[in-house]
Write a protein that holds these residues in place. Sequence first.
Motif, PDB file in Angstrom:
ATOM      1  N   GLN A  12       5.597   6.344   1.692  1.00 27.10           N
ATOM      2  CA  GLN A  12       5.793   5.080   2.401  1.00 27.10           C
ATOM      3  C   GLN A  12       5.187   3.964   1.565  1.00 27.10           C
ATOM      4  OE1 GLN A  12       3.153   4.661   5.666  1.00 27.10           O
ATOM      5  NE2 GLN A  12       4.052   2.762   6.466  1.00 27.10           N
ATOM      6  N   ILE A  13       5.903   2.867   1.440  1.00 29.06           N
ATOM      7  CA  ILE A  13       5.348   1.651   0.840  1.00 29.06           C
ATOM      8  C   ILE A  13       5.142   0.662   1.977  1.00 29.06           C
ATOM      9  CG2 ILE A  13       5.629  -0.169  -0.873  1.00 29.06           C
ATOM     10  CD1 ILE A  13       7.566   1.649  -2.377  1.00 29.06           C
ATOM     11  N   ASP A  14       3.915   0.519   2.412  1.00 31.67           N
ATOM     12  CA  ASP A  14       3.573  -0.373   3.518  1.00 31.67           C
ATOM     13  C   ASP A  14       3.448  -1.788   2.968  1.00 31.67           C
ATOM     14  OD1 ASP A  14       2.511  -1.770   5.626  1.00 31.67           O
ATOM     15  OD2 ASP A  14       0.931  -0.323   6.084  1.00 31.67           O
ATOM     16  N   CYS A  15       4.431  -2.604   3.302  1.00 31.33           N
ATOM     17  CA  CYS A  15       4.446  -3.969   2.799  1.00 31.33           C
ATOM     18  C   CYS A  15       3.768  -4.950   3.763  1.00 31.33           C
ATOM     19  CB  CYS A  15       5.883  -4.412   2.532  1.00 31.33           C
ATOM     20  SG  CYS A  15       6.722  -3.486   1.233  1.00 31.33           S
ATOM     21  N   GLY A  16       3.165  -4.414   4.834  1.00 28.19           N
ATOM     22  CA  GLY A  16       2.522  -5.285   5.799  1.00 28.19           C
ATOM     23  C   GLY A  16       3.534  -5.821   6.790  1.00 28.19           C
ATOM     24  N   GLY A  17       3.813  -5.040   7.831  1.00 31.21           N
ATOM     25  CA  GLY A  17       4.796  -5.439   8.832  1.00 31.21           C
ATOM     26  C   GLY A  17       6.165  -4.848   8.626  1.00 31.21           C
ATOM     27  N   VAL A  18       6.456  -4.379   7.435  1.00 27.72           N
ATOM     28  CA  VAL A  18       7.737  -3.741   7.157  1.00 27.72           C
ATOM     29  C   VAL A  18       7.522  -2.660   6.111  1.00 27.72           C
ATOM     30  CG1 VAL A  18       8.400  -5.390   5.345  1.00 27.72           C
ATOM     31  CG2 VAL A  18      10.186  -4.139   6.617  1.00 27.72           C
ATOM     32  N   ARG A  36       6.517  -2.677  -6.862  1.00 30.79           N
ATOM     33  CA  ARG A  36       6.302  -2.254  -8.247  1.00 30.79           C
ATOM     34  C   ARG A  36       4.962  -1.537  -8.410  1.00 30.79           C
ATOM     35  NH1 ARG A  36       9.344  -6.879  -8.380  1.00 30.79           N
ATOM     36  NH2 ARG A  36      11.063  -6.944  -9.888  1.00 30.79           N
ATOM     37  N   THR A  37       3.929  -2.087  -7.789  1.00 32.72           N
ATOM     38  CA  THR A  37       2.609  -1.443  -7.865  1.00 32.72           C
ATOM     39  C   THR A  37       2.645  -0.061  -7.229  1.00 32.72           C
ATOM     40  OG1 THR A  37       1.456  -3.575  -7.844  1.00 32.72           O
ATOM     41  CG2 THR A  37       0.198  -1.640  -7.157  1.00 32.72           C
ATOM     42  N   ALA A  38       3.327   0.068  -6.098  1.00 30.09           N
ATOM     43  CA  ALA A  38       3.416   1.357  -5.408  1.00 30.09           C
ATOM     44  C   ALA A  38       4.139   2.394  -6.259  1.00 30.09           C
ATOM     45  CB  ALA A  38       4.127   1.180  -4.073  1.00 30.09           C
ATOM     46  N   ILE A  39       5.204   1.987  -6.932  1.00 32.31           N
ATOM     47  CA  ILE A  39       5.926   2.920  -7.802  1.00 32.31           C
ATOM     48  C   ILE A  39       5.005   3.462  -8.886  1.00 32.31           C
ATOM     49  CG2 ILE A  39       7.756   3.089  -9.538  1.00 32.31           C
ATOM     50  CD1 ILE A  39       9.379   1.120  -7.812  1.00 32.31           C
ATOM     51  N   ARG A  40       4.206   2.584  -9.466  1.00 32.97           N
ATOM     52  CA  ARG A  40       3.277   3.025 -10.518  1.00 32.97           C
ATOM     53  C   ARG A  40       2.184   3.919  -9.932  1.00 32.97           C
ATOM     54  NH1 ARG A  40       3.672  -2.688 -11.717  1.00 32.97           N
ATOM     55  NH2 ARG A  40       5.196  -3.024 -13.387  1.00 32.97           N
ATOM     56  N   GLU A  41       1.688   3.593  -8.729  1.00 34.41           N
ATOM     57  CA  GLU A  41       0.645   4.413  -8.111  1.00 34.41           C
ATOM     58  C   GLU A  41       1.163   5.816  -7.781  1.00 34.41           C
ATOM     59  OE1 GLU A  41      -0.811   2.277  -4.747  1.00 34.41           O
ATOM     60  OE2 GLU A  41      -2.033   0.920  -5.957  1.00 34.41           O
ATOM     61  N   ALA A  42       2.462   5.947  -7.552  1.00 35.89           N
ATOM     62  CA  ALA A  42       3.060   7.254  -7.280  1.00 35.89           C
ATOM     63  C   ALA A  42       3.252   8.068  -8.554  1.00 35.89           C
ATOM     64  CB  ALA A  42       4.399   7.085  -6.563  1.00 35.89           C
ATOM     65  N   GLY A  43       2.967   7.458  -9.709  1.00 34.25           N
ATOM     66  CA  GLY A  43       3.034   8.191 -10.965  1.00 34.25           C
ATOM     67  C   GLY A  43       4.302   7.955 -11.772  1.00 34.25           C
ATOM     68  N   PHE A  44       5.048   6.910 -11.420  1.00 31.72           N
ATOM     69  CA  PHE A  44       6.291   6.601 -12.108  1.00 31.72           C
ATOM     70  C   PHE A  44       6.200   5.234 -12.784  1.00 31.72           C
ATOM     71  CE2 PHE A  44       7.208   9.145  -8.326  1.00 31.72           C
ATOM     72  CZ  PHE A  44       7.869  10.237  -8.876  1.00 31.72           C
ATOM     73  N   GLU A  45       7.183   4.948 -13.590  1.00 30.34           N
ATOM     74  CA  GLU A  45       7.371   3.609 -14.119  1.00 30.34           C
ATOM     75  C   GLU A  45       8.466   2.916 -13.315  1.00 30.34           C
ATOM     76  OE1 GLU A  45       5.472   2.205 -16.329  1.00 30.34           O
ATOM     77  OE2 GLU A  45       4.345   4.069 -16.652  1.00 30.34           O
ATOM     78  N   MET A  92       0.841  -1.196   0.000  1.00 33.61           N
ATOM     79  CA  MET A  92       0.000   0.000   0.000  1.00 33.61           C
ATOM     80  C   MET A  92       0.877   1.248   0.000  1.00 33.61           C
ATOM     81  SD  MET A  92      -2.915   1.156   2.768  1.00 33.61           S
ATOM     82  CE  MET A  92      -1.731   1.361   4.109  1.00 33.61           C
ATOM     83  N   LEU A  93       0.537   2.182  -0.857  1.00 31.47           N
ATOM     84  CA  LEU A  93       1.295   3.424  -0.970  1.00 31.47           C
ATOM     85  C   LEU A  93       0.655   4.508  -0.103  1.00 31.47           C
ATOM     86  CD1 LEU A  93       3.619   4.884  -2.594  1.00 31.47           C
ATOM     87  CD2 LEU A  93       1.794   5.696  -4.097  1.00 31.47           C
ATOM     88  N   VAL A  94       1.473   5.205   0.688  1.00 31.56           N
ATOM     89  CA  VAL A  94       1.002   6.308   1.521  1.00 31.56           C
ATOM     90  C   VAL A  94       1.877   7.523   1.238  1.00 31.56           C
ATOM     91  CG1 VAL A  94       0.599   7.140   3.871  1.00 31.56           C
ATOM     92  CG2 VAL A  94       0.281   4.703   3.337  1.00 31.56           C
ATOM     93  N   HIS A  95       1.258   8.610   0.810  1.00 27.82           N
ATOM     94  CA  HIS A  95       2.011   9.840   0.582  1.00 27.82           C
ATOM     95  C   HIS A  95       2.301  10.482   1.924  1.00 27.82           C
ATOM     96  CE1 HIS A  95       2.298  14.251  -0.543  1.00 27.82           C
ATOM     97  NE2 HIS A  95       3.348  13.695  -1.117  1.00 27.82           N
ATOM     98  N   LEU A  96       3.572  10.759   2.213  1.00 29.04           N
ATOM     99  CA  LEU A  96       3.954  11.351   3.490  1.00 29.04           C
ATOM    100  C   LEU A  96       4.011  12.865   3.404  1.00 29.04           C
ATOM    101  CD1 LEU A  96       6.679   8.792   4.647  1.00 29.04           C
ATOM    102  CD2 LEU A  96       4.245   8.864   5.235  1.00 29.04           C
ATOM    103  N   ARG A  97       4.846  13.397   2.554  1.00 27.76           N
ATOM    104  CA  ARG A  97       4.865  14.828   2.266  1.00 27.76           C
ATOM    105  C   ARG A  97       5.830  15.061   1.112  1.00 27.76           C
ATOM    106  NH1 ARG A  97       6.777  19.199   6.263  1.00 27.76           N
ATOM    107  NH2 ARG A  97       5.066  18.365   7.465  1.00 27.76           N
ATOM    108  N   GLY A  98       5.573  16.133   0.353  1.00 26.30           N
ATOM    109  CA  GLY A  98       6.452  16.444  -0.769  1.00 26.30           C
ATOM    110  C   GLY A  98       6.596  15.262  -1.710  1.00 26.30           C
ATOM    111  N   ALA A  99       7.836  14.907  -1.981  1.00 24.42           N
ATOM    112  CA  ALA A  99       8.120  13.819  -2.908  1.00 24.42           C
ATOM    113  C   ALA A  99       8.567  12.566  -2.165  1.00 24.42           C
ATOM    114  CB  ALA A  99       9.197  14.259  -3.902  1.00 24.42           C
ATOM    115  N   VAL A 100       7.892  12.266  -1.053  1.00 23.46           N
ATOM    116  CA  VAL A 100       8.250  11.122  -0.226  1.00 23.46           C
ATOM    117  C   VAL A 100       7.010  10.281   0.045  1.00 23.46           C
ATOM    118  CG1 VAL A 100       9.247  10.353   1.957  1.00 23.46           C
ATOM    119  CG2 VAL A 100      10.109  12.431   0.865  1.00 23.46           C
TER     120      VAL A 100
END
Length: 227
Positions: free
Chosen positions: A11-17, A42-51, A1-9
């Motif tokens: 978190q990728i929550d992998c479930g426990g880590v 990989r899914t999180a990178i794409r959800e953030a708008g990147f390849e 799961m992707l969580v936007h923290l602030r600016g260009a940062v």
Amino acid sequence: MLVHLRGAVWQIDCGGVNAYLADADVLTLVDTGTPWHGATVRTAIREAGFEVADLGRILITHYDIDHVGSLASLAAETGATVHMGAADAPFLMAKEQPPGLTLKGAIQRLTDPFVDRPATDPELMADGDEAGSFVAYHTPGHTPGHTAYVSDALDAAFVGDLVVEDEGELAPSPWFISYDTESVRESIHDLADRAPAVDVLGMGHGVPFVEAGSVRLAELGQRIEAR
């Protein structure tokens, strides 16, 4: 799961880590989750708008299966430059075995067979070395080569397993998953003293702070000093 923290940062929550994504001078991933989290990253990178192919740098805080597990496949796919603390790199590349006489080392040995090795050695990071806007801080204790990465430009510090977060409180890496708890405590004080003040504090386990992260780390240092 992707969580936007602030600016260009993020978190990728992998479930426990946690892993972290930062759009600095190049797209940067901090840690990679377990061997089973490659698709999550990989899914999180794409959800953030990147390849995924945009990934140019991978910063590894330390050698543990839940932080390097998807490193080999991501590095092979993207050609990203991998950076890691010098004392942990031989464990990653199977040039040395973790010391089996410690509980932490024994755990690492047990998980070693499940870690894929990158095709090339990582670039070794010493205290004070830079990778783009990131400055490396050697923070041993959890592992010998544990390294935190701080970016003043991103207003963020990524501290791996130096600390853990639970219900809004920070605690040092506990004894049963650390090589040397006294070194952990010293590293907390050292990082709090030397690193620039940042808002985002991203740890490997727990919910990252998005405000006054450095203050929270300094407060932890004061609490453990008072004990």
